[in-house]
Enzyme design. Structure first.
Site, PDB file in Angstrom:
ATOM      1  N   ASP A  98       0.922  -1.100  -0.134  1.00 14.96           N
ATOM      2  CA  ASP A  98       0.361   0.062  -0.068  1.00 14.96           C
ATOM      3  C   ASP A  98       0.904   1.107   0.009  1.00 14.96           C
ATOM      4  O   ASP A  98       0.798   2.143  -0.737  1.00 14.96           O
ATOM      5  CB  ASP A  98      -0.984  -0.345   1.138  1.00 14.96           C
ATOM      6  CG  ASP A  98      -2.306   1.521   0.939  1.00 14.96           C
ATOM      7  OD1 ASP A  98      -2.395   1.404   1.128  1.00 14.96           O
ATOM      8  OD2 ASP A  98      -1.258   1.960   2.286  1.00 14.96           O
ATOM      9  N   GLU A 141      -2.211  -5.538  -3.313  1.00 14.64           N
ATOM     10  CA  GLU A 141      -1.530  -5.438  -2.776  1.00 14.64           C
ATOM     11  C   GLU A 141       0.296  -5.825  -2.217  1.00 14.64           C
ATOM     12  O   GLU A 141       1.486  -5.152  -1.895  1.00 14.64           O
ATOM     13  CB  GLU A 141      -1.588  -4.296  -1.398  1.00 14.64           C
ATOM     14  CG  GLU A 141      -2.791  -3.166  -1.247  1.00 14.64           C
ATOM     15  CD  GLU A 141      -3.896  -2.488  -1.040  1.00 14.64           C
ATOM     16  OE1 GLU A 141      -3.962  -1.142  -0.253  1.00 14.64           O
ATOM     17  OE2 GLU A 141      -4.121  -2.592   0.320  1.00 14.64           O
TER      18      GLU A 141
END
EC number: 3.1.26.3
Lengths: 243, 243
Positions: free
Chosen positions: B65, B133
């Site tokens: 992220d 992610e």
């Protein structure tokens, strides 16, 4: 960008011109000096480029914030293998908190470089953290992710990031000491001065005076760390008296 | 980490073993395969390393992220010189929104790699974005920021990031087309199939059928883009009829 060049040409700071001061601050040679000029240009100057886009540090702040976030994330991931996602997120927020970044920017005295139409003492406290982030953004644009990472390690992680302190596992020796002095009605004073040693990184030195005697000294890469170190030393020196 | 190695050794997918499928997906040779195994390991497996730390993709999600955030920030900064800090922040949120990342993970069919104790169809919809992610985090750890950036460009920015669409300046041709078909009581069908061309990057091909005739075809690196492209073509082909 001759506009900014002309307007900012006069930019200089105590002890040398912008380039030299910046070089010293960064620990490496800046290549594209205009990016750094932008990082210290406040919107109040109202400068625009040829296309009419404003020239100031606000976009660089956005960029620097993102770079800081990813470098700190990577550090925490590797440093704390036992921390879960929630822990890592919380720790990162503490490190990149506005308060923390303001402290960082202030310790580096970045405000000396700022060009604006507002007197320096009328900026809000967040100016320090904002231009620190903008500086990170400028480093990324000028020299890439690697230099940016190195700068963040030298300037944020090594001097400021102590996982144990962040977790609150370790008490602050400074607050212990102040409490004790107040109880004992002793005068105390943290005498901080900038250490102009040969290190590439600026250091701060602290003498801790209690009742007109120097009880301890310490040296570190931030004021806060130096004070904490000096307090810890005093704490051990005075331990019998304190408990 | 022989634990994970043993448990996951059986990991394979249609069309080859994990390494080969991964190699194809990444577009480069993975070096440390265990990091990728971790990126697809669900917490329900309850695996721990020698120190007792859980092995699953959640920490990698945090890392990925952050990397995604900084790569997208850098892209936007350079791509949209006229956008201010608020604009850049808003655009980035759109690009890395949960919805968008789920779509990405789904298009790549990442779920085929997931090992868990829960049947695949019982995961929430967010599993797609989460493992996407985690994969980014794994790439960063395995091959560094440069490869990570390249992967994000190939897989996120080029196929999905269209500033004009994100800003809502351009209407969706697909919705225009569907609306028109419904009004005209025409049957329509987007026939999507995976394009097994020679490109390193997976492509999707779409045939747009209206009333049992193929009206247009298109090919792109995501289903959504291919559908939009086909709709746009149909829109221009049918323009006289549609207005």
């Amino acid at each position: 960008m001759s506009v900014i060049r002309n307007i900012l040409n006069s930019r200089s700071s105590k002890g040398g011109n912008f380039f030299n001061s910046l070089h010293k601050l960064l620990g490496f040679r800046p290549k594209n000096i205009e990016i750094y000029e932008r990082a210290f240009t406040h919107r109040s100057l109202n400068i625009k480029d040829e296309l009419g886009n404003p020239i100031n540090y606000e976009r660089l702040e956005f960029l620097g914030d993102a770079m800081l976030g990813s470098v700190i994330a990577s550090h925490l991931y590797q440093k704390v293998p036992e921390g879960d996602e929630g822990y890592l997120t919380k720790m990162r927020s503490k490190i990149v908190s506005r308060k923390h970044l303001n402290e960082l920017g202030k310790d580096m005295n970045l405000i000396r470089f700022v060009k604006s139409n507002i007197p320096n003492d009328q900026f809000g406290v967040n100016i320090h953290g904002n231009i620190f982030e903008a500086l990170i953004g400028a480093i990324y644009l000028d020299r890439g992710y690697k230099y940016c990472t190195k700068f963040i390690y030298n300037r944020v992680i090594e001097p400021y990031v102590d996982i144990e302190t962040l977790e609150g596992r370790v008490i602050s020796y400074k607050s212990l000491l102040i409490e004790w002095c107040q109880k004992q009605k002793k005068e105390f004073n943290y005498q901080v001065y900038e250490d102009t040693g040969k290190d590439e990184l600026k250091h701060f030195a602290v003498k801790l005076w209690i009742d007109k005697k120097v009880i301890s000294k310490a040296r570190a890469t931030s004021k806060k760390k130096a004070e904490e170190k000096a307090s810890k030393r005093a704490y051990y020196a005075l331990q019998n008296k304190m408990n």
